[in-house]
Scaffold this active site. Structure first.
Site, PDB file in Angstrom:
ATOM      1  N   ALA A 296      -4.942   4.046   5.623  1.00  0.00           N
ATOM      2  CA  ALA A 296      -4.306   3.174   4.782  1.00  0.00           C
ATOM      3  C   ALA A 296      -3.950   2.037   4.698  1.00  0.00           C
ATOM      4  O   ALA A 296      -4.393   1.696   5.895  1.00  0.00           O
ATOM      5  CB  ALA A 296      -3.208   4.396   3.996  1.00  0.00           C
ATOM      6  N   HIS A 297      -3.579   1.759   3.474  1.00  0.00           N
ATOM      7  CA  HIS A 297      -3.541   0.282   3.514  1.00  0.00           C
ATOM      8  C   HIS A 297      -2.087  -0.601   4.543  1.00  0.00           C
ATOM      9  O   HIS A 297      -1.785  -0.126   4.687  1.00  0.00           O
ATOM     10  CB  HIS A 297      -3.395  -0.119   2.282  1.00  0.00           C
ATOM     11  CG  HIS A 297      -2.375  -0.168   1.166  1.00  0.00           C
ATOM     12  ND1 HIS A 297      -2.850  -0.002  -0.034  1.00  0.00           N
ATOM     13  CD2 HIS A 297      -1.231   0.458   1.949  1.00  0.00           C
ATOM     14  CE1 HIS A 297      -1.458   0.227  -0.211  1.00  0.00           C
ATOM     15  NE2 HIS A 297      -0.463   0.789   0.249  1.00  0.00           N
ATOM     16  N   ASN A 298      -2.630  -1.318   5.808  1.00  0.00           N
ATOM     17  CA  ASN A 298      -1.773  -2.248   6.190  1.00  0.00           C
ATOM     18  C   ASN A 298      -0.758  -1.506   6.689  1.00  0.00           C
ATOM     19  O   ASN A 298      -0.188  -1.842   7.688  1.00  0.00           O
ATOM     20  CB  ASN A 298      -0.461  -2.127   5.202  1.00  0.00           C
ATOM     21  CG  ASN A 298      -0.923  -3.915   4.046  1.00  0.00           C
ATOM     22  OD1 ASN A 298      -0.954  -3.182   2.501  1.00  0.00           O
ATOM     23  ND2 ASN A 298      -1.027  -4.145   4.708  1.00  0.00           N
TER      24      ASN A 298
ATOM     25  N   GLN B 111      -5.957  -5.428  -3.987  1.00  0.00           N
ATOM     26  CA  GLN B 111      -5.708  -4.778  -2.985  1.00  0.00           C
ATOM     27  C   GLN B 111      -6.644  -6.346  -2.192  1.00  0.00           C
ATOM     28  O   GLN B 111      -7.656  -6.382  -2.290  1.00  0.00           O
ATOM     29  CB  GLN B 111      -6.040  -3.552  -2.441  1.00  0.00           C
ATOM     30  CG  GLN B 111      -6.046  -2.197  -2.779  1.00  0.00           C
ATOM     31  CD  GLN B 111      -4.465  -2.331  -2.108  1.00  0.00           C
ATOM     32  OE1 GLN B 111      -4.546  -1.823  -1.163  1.00  0.00           O
ATOM     33  NE2 GLN B 111      -3.333  -2.360  -3.420  1.00  0.00           N
TER      34      GLN B 111
ATOM     35  N   ARG C 299      -8.429  -1.427   3.214  1.00  0.00           N
ATOM     36  CA  ARG C 299      -7.987  -2.635   3.316  1.00  0.00           C
ATOM     37  C   ARG C 299      -6.850  -2.866   3.373  1.00  0.00           C
ATOM     38  O   ARG C 299      -5.854  -1.943   2.624  1.00  0.00           O
ATOM     39  CB  ARG C 299      -8.412  -3.750   2.716  1.00  0.00           C
ATOM     40  CG  ARG C 299      -8.522  -3.640   0.692  1.00  0.00           C
ATOM     41  CD  ARG C 299      -9.626  -5.128   0.697  1.00  0.00           C
ATOM     42  NE  ARG C 299      -9.650  -5.179  -0.608  1.00  0.00           N
ATOM     43  CZ  ARG C 299      -9.998  -4.826  -1.634  1.00  0.00           C
ATOM     44  NH1 ARG C 299     -11.283  -4.093  -1.626  1.00  0.00           N
ATOM     45  NH2 ARG C 299      -9.658  -4.919  -2.486  1.00  0.00           N
TER      46      ARG C 299
END
Length: 338
Positions: A246-248, A205, A225
């Site tokens: 969560a990511h993004n 990540q 991240r």
């Protein structure tokens, strides 16, 4: 390129080495000397990058490789541009993960001192006992850190912030007047995994978290991240305890999310959206500005701006009320006949 404040550059590496590490085969062995400096997603891959394609729906994107090397399945090689630098494997994403780990490493705390001498703290920063501040971190005046807070290498925290006890912050850029309550974790790796030849592997990540001015993150909540880009939470958004972003994810300004809300990877949430407790949003969806998501609702479709949705699966409130009333009548009718 991953942000050098948070990731160490281990490259360049020749393609032959990356092929060996990942178990891939070079489509043209003459490309083995080709030097790769960084890992990249397909949409932004350019010269010196290595990327991957695993989803057949994105085959048309191969036309935009622009000199990058690409892991892909052998049966997709004929869709790549003439002269493309290709690494053939049945597990493109897992192979890319191995290459990315060779090229980039997360920066870790590198000393025994609680406050690293390479960090910068403006006048008026208040550190409680047990606080750890990593190398290259920057903290603005008037910010208070409670006991046991951990600030990772390269993290930037603005002015007049409040960081709760045992909060952990890494890979993050944080604005002014941000409150992060006790036990919250900002910037840990999001959930990324892919099947490899020997089983499931974690995907690196390589992105960041950006918390804009006035954000509040509740106790024991997690903001992951980005997988490569940023996870962003907009100005004045308020996150309750025990929430997962969560990511993004891109979460807009002036949003509110009650406890146990979960927002899955790459979802886009507009300004002024409200989530009731235990609401959930599936990945890659859009929730329009001003929408309201009811408690325990499970969103599996894009939600238009300004609408109120609830239920499982979530749907417009009036429809959910009609369906619930109809089911209630039908259930009551069967019971009366019994």
């Amino acid at each position: 390129m991953p942000d050098p404040r948070f990731f160490e550059d281990l490259g360049p590496a020749p393609l032959a080495e990356l092929a060996s590490l990942s178990g891939a085969r070079l489509a043209d062995p003459a490309d083995g000397h080709h030097l790769i400096s960084h890992a990249s997603p397909l949409e932004s891959a350019g010269a010196g990058a290595v990327t991957f394609l695993s989803d057949p729906k994105r085959l048309a994107d191969l036309a935009n490789l622009r000199g990058a090397a690409c892991f892909l399945r052998p049966e997709h090689a004929d869709r790549a541009p003439v002269g493309g630098v290709l690494l053939l494997t049945n597990h493109p994403q897992a192979a890319w993960a191995a290459a990315a780990r060779r090229l980039h490493a997360p920066r870790r705390h590198d000393g025994s001192q609680h406050v690293h001498p390479d960090s910068e703290l403006e006048e008026g920063v208040a550190l409680s006992p047990g606080v750890i501040v990593g190398q290259g971190a920057r903290i603005g005046r008037g910010t208070w850190l409670a006991p046991g807070a951990v600030i990772g290498p390269g993290v930037t925290i603005g002015r007049d912030c409040r960081i709760g006890a045992n909060a952990v912050i890494g890979f993050a850029l944080i604005g002014d007047r941000v409150s992060i309550l006790a036990g919250a974790v900002i910037g840990e790796a999001g959930f990324g995994a892919a099947g490899g030849p020997t089983g499931v592997v974690d995907l690196p990540q390589l992105g960041r978290v950006v918390l804009q001015d006035g954000v509040t993150i509740g106790a024991n909540s997690c903001v992951d991240r980005g997988a490569f880009g940023d996870t962003t939470i907009g100005e004045n958004t308020k996150i309750d305890n025990l929430v997962h972003v969560a990511h993004n994810v891109r979460l807009g300004r002036n949003c509110v999310a009650a406890a146990f809300t979960g927002i899955s990877g790459s979802a886009v949430v507009g300004d002024g959206v409200a989530f009731g407790g235990k609401a959930g949003v599936a990945d890659h969806l859009t929730v329009g500005a001003g929408a309201q998501i009811g408690a325990s609702a499970s969103v599996f479709k894009d939600v238009p701006a300004g609408e109120t949705w609830t239920g499982f699966p979530a749907r417009p409130l009036k429809r959910w009320l009609r369906e619930t009333a109809w089911l209630s009548r039908k259930a009551g009718g069967r019971e009366s006949k019994g």
